[in-house]
Each structure stands twice: as structure tokens, then as C-alpha cells.
Design an enzyme around this catalytic site. Structure first.
Site, mmCIF file in Angstrom:
data_model
loop_
_atom_site.group_PDB
_atom_site.id
_atom_site.type_symbol
_atom_site.label_atom_id
_atom_site.label_comp_id
_atom_site.label_asym_id
_atom_site.label_seq_id
_atom_site.Cartn_x
_atom_site.Cartn_y
_atom_site.Cartn_z
ATOM 1 N N ARG A 274 0.930 -1.213 -0.139
ATOM 2 C CA ARG A 274 0.050 0.028 0.113
ATOM 3 C C ARG A 274 0.899 1.240 -0.046
ATOM 4 N NH1 ARG A 274 -2.242 -3.685 -1.173
ATOM 5 N NH2 ARG A 274 -4.251 -4.478 -0.152
ATOM 6 N N SER B 97 -11.327 -0.378 3.369
ATOM 7 C CA SER B 97 -10.461 -0.544 4.478
ATOM 8 C C SER B 97 -9.976 0.721 5.205
ATOM 9 C CB SER B 97 -9.489 -1.503 4.528
ATOM 10 O OG SER B 97 -9.927 -2.878 3.927
ATOM 11 N N GLU C 212 -5.541 4.074 6.078
ATOM 12 C CA GLU C 212 -5.121 3.742 4.704
ATOM 13 C C GLU C 212 -5.207 4.846 3.643
ATOM 14 O OE1 GLU C 212 -5.711 -0.260 3.116
ATOM 15 O OE2 GLU C 212 -6.739 0.683 1.314
HETATM 16 C C1 FAD Z 1 -15.602 -0.274 -1.038
HETATM 17 C C2 FAD Z 1 -14.302 0.218 -1.208
HETATM 18 C C3 FAD Z 1 -13.283 -0.985 -1.409
HETATM 19 C C4 FAD Z 1 -12.046 -1.019 -1.450
HETATM 20 N N1 FAD Z 1 -11.089 -1.950 -1.811
HETATM 21 C C5 FAD Z 1 -9.745 -1.701 -2.064
HETATM 22 C C6 FAD Z 1 -8.796 -2.991 -2.197
HETATM 23 O O1 FAD Z 1 -9.361 -4.001 -2.279
HETATM 24 N N2 FAD Z 1 -7.500 -2.540 -2.459
HETATM 25 C C7 FAD Z 1 -6.953 -1.572 -2.324
HETATM 26 O O2 FAD Z 1 -5.826 -1.429 -2.634
HETATM 27 N N3 FAD Z 1 -7.831 -0.325 -2.382
HETATM 28 C C8 FAD Z 1 -9.143 -0.377 -1.872
HETATM 29 N N4 FAD Z 1 -10.177 0.549 -1.965
HETATM 30 C C9 FAD Z 1 -9.489 1.830 -1.898
HETATM 31 C C10 FAD Z 1 -9.552 2.580 -3.340
HETATM 32 O O3 FAD Z 1 -10.384 2.010 -3.999
HETATM 33 C C11 FAD Z 1 -8.202 2.694 -4.132
HETATM 34 O O4 FAD Z 1 -7.213 3.162 -3.320
HETATM 35 C C12 FAD Z 1 -8.256 3.348 -5.441
HETATM 36 O O5 FAD Z 1 -7.039 3.072 -6.213
HETATM 37 C C13 FAD Z 1 -8.435 4.922 -5.135
HETATM 38 O O6 FAD Z 1 -8.847 5.371 -6.302
HETATM 39 P P1 FAD Z 1 -9.307 6.851 -6.484
HETATM 40 O O7 FAD Z 1 -9.488 7.074 -7.917
HETATM 41 O O8 FAD Z 1 -10.698 6.939 -5.762
HETATM 42 O O9 FAD Z 1 -8.412 7.812 -5.775
HETATM 43 P P2 FAD Z 1 -8.552 8.820 -4.766
HETATM 44 O O10 FAD Z 1 -9.063 8.555 -3.620
HETATM 45 O O11 FAD Z 1 -9.325 9.993 -5.392
HETATM 46 O O12 FAD Z 1 -7.054 9.460 -4.458
HETATM 47 C C14 FAD Z 1 -6.463 8.448 -3.625
HETATM 48 C C15 FAD Z 1 -5.126 8.899 -3.494
HETATM 49 O O13 FAD Z 1 -4.297 8.812 -4.940
HETATM 50 C C16 FAD Z 1 -3.952 10.222 -5.195
HETATM 51 N N5 FAD Z 1 -4.375 10.221 -6.479
HETATM 52 C C17 FAD Z 1 -5.500 9.940 -7.257
HETATM 53 N N6 FAD Z 1 -5.217 10.231 -8.665
HETATM 54 C C18 FAD Z 1 -4.187 10.551 -8.620
HETATM 55 C C19 FAD Z 1 -3.392 11.012 -10.117
HETATM 56 N N7 FAD Z 1 -3.906 10.840 -11.270
HETATM 57 N N8 FAD Z 1 -2.116 11.429 -10.076
HETATM 58 C C20 FAD Z 1 -1.418 11.598 -8.697
HETATM 59 N N9 FAD Z 1 -2.051 11.217 -7.351
HETATM 60 C C21 FAD Z 1 -3.293 10.789 -7.372
HETATM 61 C C22 FAD Z 1 -5.001 11.277 -4.370
HETATM 62 O O14 FAD Z 1 -4.083 12.529 -4.245
HETATM 63 C C23 FAD Z 1 -4.999 10.442 -3.123
HETATM 64 O O15 FAD Z 1 -3.568 10.759 -2.486
HETATM 65 C C24 FAD Z 1 -11.480 0.693 -1.813
HETATM 66 C C25 FAD Z 1 -12.294 1.551 -1.609
HETATM 67 C C26 FAD Z 1 -13.698 1.309 -1.339
HETATM 68 C C27 FAD Z 1 -14.413 2.521 -1.323
#
Ligand code: FAD
Length: 348
Positions: A174, A247, A343
Site C-alpha cells: 500500500r 478498509s 490507509e
Molecule cells: C468499497 C471500497 C473497497 C476498496 N477496496 C480496495 C482494495 O481491495 N484494495 C485497495 O488497494 N484499495 C481499495 N480501496 C481503496 C481505493 O479504491 C483505491 O485506493 C483506489 O485506487 C483509489 O482510487 P481513486 O481514484 O478513488 O483515488 P482517490 O481516492 O481520488 O485518491 C487516492 C490518492 O491517490 C492520489 N491520486 C489520485 N489520482 C491521482 C493521479 N492521477 N495522480 C497522482 N495522484 C493521484 C490522491 O491524491 C490520493 O492521495 C477500496 C475503496 C472502497 C470505497
């Protein structure tokens, strides 16, 4: 008052933008400025604008791994390019470039439809492709880093586009160089190398049992994806139904001495070894045993289905959600002497 919108080349700039629909915890924060960037080439000019260039910068995907504890005082950038381009094939692997704005789940399904292997265990993870490298998303025994070849990003410190090899991304559990220095990087695309055939990862959290229940004896990647999809749908609360960020706490790592002491005190505490001689503990078990599963204060709560998930039952503010998370941390620390780390990114 409605937010002011300004159409610029390649992007739309919004002043005082509401964020409630842009984060899956459904926190009703606002951002001083928000730019929806349709063409990444517009980014350097946007960031150089006098009204914006001195402001704190946040890149946001779908907001599924962030907690806004207050309004964001600066500029939020959201990249919208969702293009998928096959670059070629060699060494038994297919090379594909995916725009940061693509949905992660849609991309996984794209690979499955073309019989590409590797990402099947990562189906149904919310969020964008651009965010996947940030915390090296992982699930059911697979991490995305294994299949990333290169990341294209804007280096905000240097003021230039760069291409980082997987080795340069510093991936860990992570973790990545992007996560450690978040204001520095804006990822515009990720290049993947996916095998036509790869060993399936089945020995994790009930996949084999689910495949057996499906009547599949000789699984392929699509079957594994279907099994994971069923498991996830049963276990994890859907952000469309109840606000959450998946999580909320990482599984903590402790040294061997502390792990041995905990084993004596709590023989049922799940533990497993990780490289470097440290021991990882199951955060969900610790939270449940500390009496925090299903805990609720106002609209802020811990899920009663999954002890690791912080949920917004309705109108909880980011500050209220964060206060509850801190309370859970304190209860686990008091009970077991173990510190839980969030996380998601806690903002501002
Ligand atoms: C129901 C649920 C289940 C999940 N299950 C998992 C799982 O099984 N495994 C797991 O690893 N994660 C899981 N997650 C967490 C999440 O889905 C991941 O971390 C995902 O990659 C976040 O994507 P996002 O586009 O929503 O990022 P955001 O939440 O918008 O951003 C997350 C981080 O990434 C940065 N960021 C986003 N886009 C960019 C970019 N283009 N360039 C630079 N920085 C950027 C942001 O600044 C922030 O620090 C889960 C979340 C939920 C709600």
C-alpha cells in the site's frame, strides 16, 4: 450560491466546488478551486495561472481513498482522460497504456474481455487507473505493481513530464514514491504489461471455496474474477449504498518480539510474516476485539459487517469521521499496544 465555472483550453475550472459527490465517504466539504482536466497537455498552463500557482495542490481520482476532514483550501485537479491504447505485444506480454481517468474496474473488465491475465483478483476495486499506483492497490493476494511497466506523470517539483519505470516507483505494501510525496506527482497515464497466460492466484480468502461453489474445477482468469466479484459483493459495503472508503486501517506490522508476546496473550490473533523479518497483524481482528466493530457516534460509524471499514451513515462531517477513527486507534492501542495507520489519505 452556484459555483462559478470557467471553460479553459482542455479543462473546466470551478471556484468553490462542492466535493460531496466526489468522495465515496460522502463528506460535504468544498474546494476553493477544482479543475476537471480533459486534456493533460493543458496541465502546465493551468498550474502556472497566477491565481492558482501558490495554492496547495491535490490530485483527486474518484475520491474512494481520501477523507476530507475540512474544506480544501487550494486547487484540486481531476484528470478525465480514460483512453485505453494497445501499444504492442512481445515476450508473451501485451503492453497497454491507460489514461489516468479510466475507471479501474472498467479497465480490469477490458483485460478480461481480451483474455489477458493478471488483474482478475483486482476486479471491483473502486477508483481510477491514475490512483492505482499511489498505494499499489492490492486484493486477494495480488498487487498492481506486478503488472505496471511505466507511469507517466507531471513532476510538479521540477515542472516537467516524466516517465517512471516500475523500479523507480518504489512500490511497497500500500505504498509508492507517489504516496510518500503526494504534492509532487500528477499521474496522467499508466502503462501495463499483461501476460497472455499467468499462474492464477487462488490461495487467498475463500477464492477456492467460491470457485467450488460455482462448480468450476478448471478455472481461468474470468472465473477467478467472478469468484472475487461474488466475495467482494458479499463482504464489502457498497459506497453507492453507504459512504465509505474501503478498509480504513492498514494491517499493522510489528517486530518479532512484540508478535511473540501478542501470540501468548491472544492465540487467535491472525499473524503472518512479511519480508524483512517483521510480522503483520490482522487489523480487523484487533478492532473487533477492542469492541469497535459496529461502533457508532452520530452518523460516523465502523461497519457492523466489516470491522475495518469506516462508514458515513448520512450526514457525518469529515471531522466527525476522523474523530471516530482516532477513537478506534486509541482503543486498539490501549488494548494491544499496537498503532493502527489509516490507509486513505487524510486531508487537508
Ligand atoms: C468499497 C471500497 C473497497 C476498496 N477496496 C480496495 C482494495 O481491495 N484494495 C485497495 O488497494 N484499495 C481499495 N480501496 C481503496 C481505493 O479504491 C483505491 O485506493 C483506489 O485506487 C483509489 O482510487 P481513486 O481514484 O478513488 O483515488 P482517490 O481516492 O481520488 O485518491 C487516492 C490518492 O491517490 C492520489 N491520486 C489520485 N489520482 C491521482 C493521479 N492521477 N495522480 C497522482 N495522484 C493521484 C490522491 O491524491 C490520493 O492521495 C477500496 C475503496 C472502497 C470505497
Amino acid at each position: 450560491m452556484p459555483s462559478a465555472r470557467l471553460e479553459l483550453p482542455g479543462c473546466t475550472l470551478i471556484e468553490d466546488a462542492p466535493l460531496v459527490a466526489r468522495n465515496t465517504l460522502r463528506v460535504a466539504a468544498r474546494s476553493a478551486w477544482l479543475a476537471e482536466v480533459h486534456d493533460a497537455a493543458a496541465l502546465p498552463d493551468l498550474l502556472a495561472r497566477p491565481a492558482l500557482r501558490a495554492l496547495p495542490l491535490l490530485t483527486l481520482g474518484d475520491g474512494s481513498n481520501v477523507l476530507f476532514t475540512a474544506d480544501w483550501p487550494g486547487l484540486i485537479v481531476q484528470l478525465r482522460d480514460a483512453g485505453i491504447a494497445q501499444l504492442g505485444e512481445g515476450d508473451g506480454r501485451v503492453h497497454v497504456r491507460v489514461g489516468a481517468g479510466a475507471s479501474w474496474d472498467a479497465w480490469v473488465r477490458w483485460t478480461l474481455a481480451r483474455d489477458l491475465a493478471g488483474l482478475e483478483n483486482l476486479i471491483l476495486i473502486p477508483g481510477t487507473v491514475g490512483a492505482a499506483p499511489i498505494q499499489n492497490i492490492g486484493a486477494y493476494g495480488v498487487e498492481v505493481a506486478t503488472f505496471i511497466e511505466q507511469v507517466e506523470a507531471w513532476d510538479h517539483r521540477v515542472g516537467a513530464w516524466v516517465e517512471l519505470s516500475a523500479a523507480a516507483c518504489g512500490f511497497g505494501y500500500r505504498d509508492s514514491c507517489f504516496k510518500r510525496d503526494p504534492e509532487r506527482w500528477i499521474i496522467r497515464a499508466v502503462r501495463f504489461a499483461l501476460p497472455r497466460q499467468a499462474p492464477l492466484c487462488l490461495d487467498y480468502a475463500g477464492i477456492r471455496e467460491e470457485l467450488a461453489a460455482m462448480g468450476v474445477a478448471d478455472p481461468r482468469a474470468v472465473h477467478v474474477a467472478e469468484a472475487v466479484l461474488r466475495l467482494r459483493t458479499r463482504k464489502l459495503p457498497d459506497p453507492a449504498q453507504i459512504g465509505n472508503a474501503g478498509s480504513f486501517f492498514k494491517n499493522p506490522e510489528v517486530d518479532a518480539t512484540q508478535a511473540a508476546a501478542l501470540r501468548v496473550r491472544c492465540p487467535n490473533l491472525p499473524q503472518w510474516s512479511v519480508p524483512g523479518g517483521r510480522i503483520k497483524l490482522a487489523a480487523a481482528w484487533l478492532i473487533e476485539q477492542a469492541g469497535c466493530k459496529g461502533l457508532r457516534r452520530g452518523d460516523a460509524g465502523m461497519s457492523d459487517r466489516h470491522a475495518l471499514v469506516l462508514v458515513n451513515h448520512g450526514q457525518a462531517s469529515g471531522a466527525e469521521l476522523w474523530a471516530l477513527a482516532q477513537h478506534v486507534r486509541a482503543r486498539v492501542r490501549d488494548a494491544f499496544g499496537v498503532d493502527l495507520e489509516p490507509e486513505p489519505r487524510v486531508l487537508p
